[in-house]
Design an enzyme around this catalytic site. Structure first.
Site, PDB file in Angstrom:
ATOM      1  N   HIS A   2      30.385  38.821  37.198  1.00  0.00           N
ATOM      2  CA  HIS A   2      30.731  39.028  38.603  1.00  0.00           C
ATOM      3  C   HIS A   2      29.747  40.033  39.172  1.00  0.00           C
ATOM      4  O   HIS A   2      29.353  40.972  38.489  1.00  0.00           O
ATOM      5  CB  HIS A   2      32.150  39.602  38.729  1.00  0.00           C
ATOM      6  CG  HIS A   2      32.408  40.223  40.081  1.00  0.00           C
ATOM      7  ND1 HIS A   2      32.808  39.487  41.159  1.00  0.00           N
ATOM      8  CD2 HIS A   2      32.263  41.493  40.530  1.00  0.00           C
ATOM      9  CE1 HIS A   2      32.914  40.295  42.222  1.00  0.00           C
ATOM     10  NE2 HIS A   2      32.585  41.515  41.852  1.00  0.00           N
ATOM     11  N   LYS A  49      32.289  39.071  32.076  1.00  0.00           N
ATOM     12  CA  LYS A  49      33.622  38.459  32.024  1.00  0.00           C
ATOM     13  C   LYS A  49      34.033  38.076  30.591  1.00  0.00           C
ATOM     14  O   LYS A  49      33.189  38.026  29.685  1.00  0.00           O
ATOM     15  CB  LYS A  49      33.634  37.224  32.941  1.00  0.00           C
ATOM     16  CG  LYS A  49      33.426  37.565  34.430  1.00  0.00           C
ATOM     17  CD  LYS A  49      33.591  36.311  35.291  1.00  0.00           C
ATOM     18  CE  LYS A  49      33.385  36.631  36.765  1.00  0.00           C
ATOM     19  NZ  LYS A  49      33.626  35.423  37.612  1.00  0.00           N
ATOM     20  N   GLU A 100      34.523  48.087  45.266  1.00  0.00           N
ATOM     21  CA  GLU A 100      34.645  47.615  43.880  1.00  0.00           C
ATOM     22  C   GLU A 100      34.229  48.683  42.869  1.00  0.00           C
ATOM     23  O   GLU A 100      34.826  48.797  41.804  1.00  0.00           O
ATOM     24  CB  GLU A 100      33.820  46.338  43.682  1.00  0.00           C
ATOM     25  CG  GLU A 100      34.436  45.140  44.422  1.00  0.00           C
ATOM     26  CD  GLU A 100      33.651  43.854  44.256  1.00  0.00           C
ATOM     27  OE1 GLU A 100      34.095  42.831  44.795  1.00  0.00           O
ATOM     28  OE2 GLU A 100      32.593  43.853  43.590  1.00  0.00           O
ATOM     29  N   TYR A 103      40.887  40.816  42.656  1.00  0.00           N
ATOM     30  CA  TYR A 103      40.511  39.544  43.292  1.00  0.00           C
ATOM     31  C   TYR A 103      41.411  39.181  44.474  1.00  0.00           C
ATOM     32  O   TYR A 103      41.485  38.018  44.859  1.00  0.00           O
ATOM     33  CB  TYR A 103      40.513  38.420  42.258  1.00  0.00           C
ATOM     34  CG  TYR A 103      39.231  38.339  41.442  1.00  0.00           C
ATOM     35  CD1 TYR A 103      38.010  38.051  42.062  1.00  0.00           C
ATOM     36  CD2 TYR A 103      39.232  38.534  40.071  1.00  0.00           C
ATOM     37  CE1 TYR A 103      36.837  37.971  41.333  1.00  0.00           C
ATOM     38  CE2 TYR A 103      38.052  38.449  39.335  1.00  0.00           C
ATOM     39  CZ  TYR A 103      36.859  38.170  39.974  1.00  0.00           C
ATOM     40  OH  TYR A 103      35.690  38.075  39.248  1.00  0.00           O
ATOM     41  N   ASN A 120      32.318  31.901  34.275  1.00  0.00           N
ATOM     42  CA  ASN A 120      30.891  31.980  34.619  1.00  0.00           C
ATOM     43  C   ASN A 120      30.243  33.318  34.277  1.00  0.00           C
ATOM     44  O   ASN A 120      29.268  33.725  34.905  1.00  0.00           O
ATOM     45  CB  ASN A 120      30.677  31.576  36.083  1.00  0.00           C
ATOM     46  CG  ASN A 120      31.404  32.475  37.051  1.00  0.00           C
ATOM     47  OD1 ASN A 120      32.080  33.418  36.650  1.00  0.00           O
ATOM     48  ND2 ASN A 120      31.244  32.217  38.339  1.00  0.00           N
TER      49      ASN A 120
HETATM   50  P1  GTP Z   1      31.812  36.587  41.798  1.00  0.00           P
HETATM   51  O1  GTP Z   1      30.577  37.390  41.596  1.00  0.00           O
HETATM   52  O2  GTP Z   1      32.626  36.487  40.533  1.00  0.00           O
HETATM   53  O3  GTP Z   1      32.613  36.995  42.992  1.00  0.00           O
HETATM   54  O4  GTP Z   1      31.278  35.107  42.013  1.00  0.00           O
HETATM   55  P2  GTP Z   1      30.771  34.417  43.332  1.00  0.00           P
HETATM   56  O5  GTP Z   1      30.678  35.380  44.455  1.00  0.00           O
HETATM   57  O6  GTP Z   1      29.560  33.658  42.919  1.00  0.00           O
HETATM   58  O7  GTP Z   1      31.941  33.389  43.600  1.00  0.00           O
HETATM   59  P3  GTP Z   1      33.242  33.508  44.555  1.00  0.00           P
HETATM   60  O8  GTP Z   1      33.377  34.884  45.084  1.00  0.00           O
HETATM   61  O9  GTP Z   1      33.224  32.358  45.490  1.00  0.00           O
HETATM   62  O10 GTP Z   1      34.400  33.232  43.504  1.00  0.00           O
HETATM   63  C1  GTP Z   1      34.864  34.282  42.685  1.00  0.00           C
HETATM   64  C2  GTP Z   1      35.084  33.765  41.286  1.00  0.00           C
HETATM   65  O11 GTP Z   1      36.142  32.826  41.309  1.00  0.00           O
HETATM   66  C3  GTP Z   1      33.913  32.999  40.676  1.00  0.00           C
HETATM   67  O12 GTP Z   1      32.954  33.817  40.059  1.00  0.00           O
HETATM   68  C4  GTP Z   1      34.624  32.139  39.639  1.00  0.00           C
HETATM   69  O13 GTP Z   1      34.872  32.875  38.444  1.00  0.00           O
HETATM   70  C5  GTP Z   1      35.932  31.838  40.315  1.00  0.00           C
HETATM   71  N1  GTP Z   1      35.894  30.522  40.932  1.00  0.00           N
HETATM   72  C6  GTP Z   1      35.217  30.129  42.037  1.00  0.00           C
HETATM   73  N2  GTP Z   1      35.394  28.841  42.292  1.00  0.00           N
HETATM   74  C7  GTP Z   1      36.218  28.382  41.309  1.00  0.00           C
HETATM   75  C8  GTP Z   1      36.792  27.112  40.989  1.00  0.00           C
HETATM   76  O14 GTP Z   1      36.583  26.125  41.679  1.00  0.00           O
HETATM   77  N3  GTP Z   1      37.603  27.052  39.879  1.00  0.00           N
HETATM   78  C9  GTP Z   1      37.858  28.146  39.111  1.00  0.00           C
HETATM   79  N4  GTP Z   1      38.653  28.031  38.037  1.00  0.00           N
HETATM   80  N5  GTP Z   1      37.338  29.343  39.377  1.00  0.00           N
HETATM   81  C10 GTP Z   1      36.538  29.458  40.444  1.00  0.00           C
HETATM   82 MG    MG Z   2      32.266  36.727  45.072  1.00  0.00          MG
END
Ligand code: GTP
Ligand code: MG
Length: 138
Positions: free
Chosen positions: A115, A9, A126, A49, A112
């Site tokens: 992904h 990212k 994807e 997304y 973070n």
């Molecule tokens: P991905 O591999 O990126 O999909 O991460 P994940 O599966 O661990 O998390 P999830 O699918 O729940 O969320 C997708 C992405 O949304 C996360 O990786 C974060 O970058 C973002 N995200 C999740 N929760 C938050 C939040 O509370 N605030 C913000 N700003 N971003 C968030």
């Molecule tokens: Mg995810």
């Protein structure tokens, strides 16, 4: 053998961490069989997304993903999806285990660093979002 989509990212490309993150994948036995650096438009980030479009952070997430280049890649290996998520660590770096990418490099739950696809069906969708079959060299 399984394949998964990974994205390095903007927070990580901005800090020049691509090589260090790739080393984590390779040390875990994941093979990078396709990789390219691109800059997503807001439209592309929004489409990628789309599953999160009802979440409160959707706008912020899309803006972040379009804010700087990302490195999209396909990782291949035994149980690649689960293995990649293990190497990534928990979504929130505060909860991530020692040695994981997010523990070592992530700035916050939003920024973070990586992904990774979360299931075989999403991995297929994807990977096809970013790569043609010809670009996958296993
Ligand atoms: P991905 O591999 O990126 O999909 O991460 P994940 O599966 O661990 O998390 P999830 O699918 O729940 O969320 C997708 C992405 O949304 C996360 O990786 C974060 O970058 C973002 N995200 C999740 N929760 C938050 C939040 O509370 N605030 C913000 N700003 N971003 C968030
Ligand atoms: Mg995810």
């Amino acid at each position: 053998i399984e394949r998964t989509l990974s994205i390095i990212k903007p927070d990580a490309t901005n800090r020049n961490l691509t090589g260090k993150i790739n080393a984590k994948f390779e040390e875990a036995g994941l093979r990078i069989i396709a990789q390219k650096r691109i800059k997503l438009t807001m439209d592309e980030a929004g489409k990628f997304y789309e599953v999160h479009k009802e979440r409160p952070f959707y706008g912020e997430l899309c803006e972040f993903m379009a804010s700087a280049p990302v490195v999209v890649q396909v990782l291949e290996g035994e149980s690649a999806i689960a293995k990649n998520r293990e190497v990534m660590g928990a979504t929130n770096p505060a909860d991530a285990a020692p040695g994981t990418i997010r523990k070592e490099f992530a700035n916050s739950v939003g920024e973070n660093s990586v992904h990774g696809s979360d299931a075989p069906e999403t991995a297929t969708v994807e990977i096809a979002f970013f790569f043609s079959g010809l670009e996958l060299v296993g």
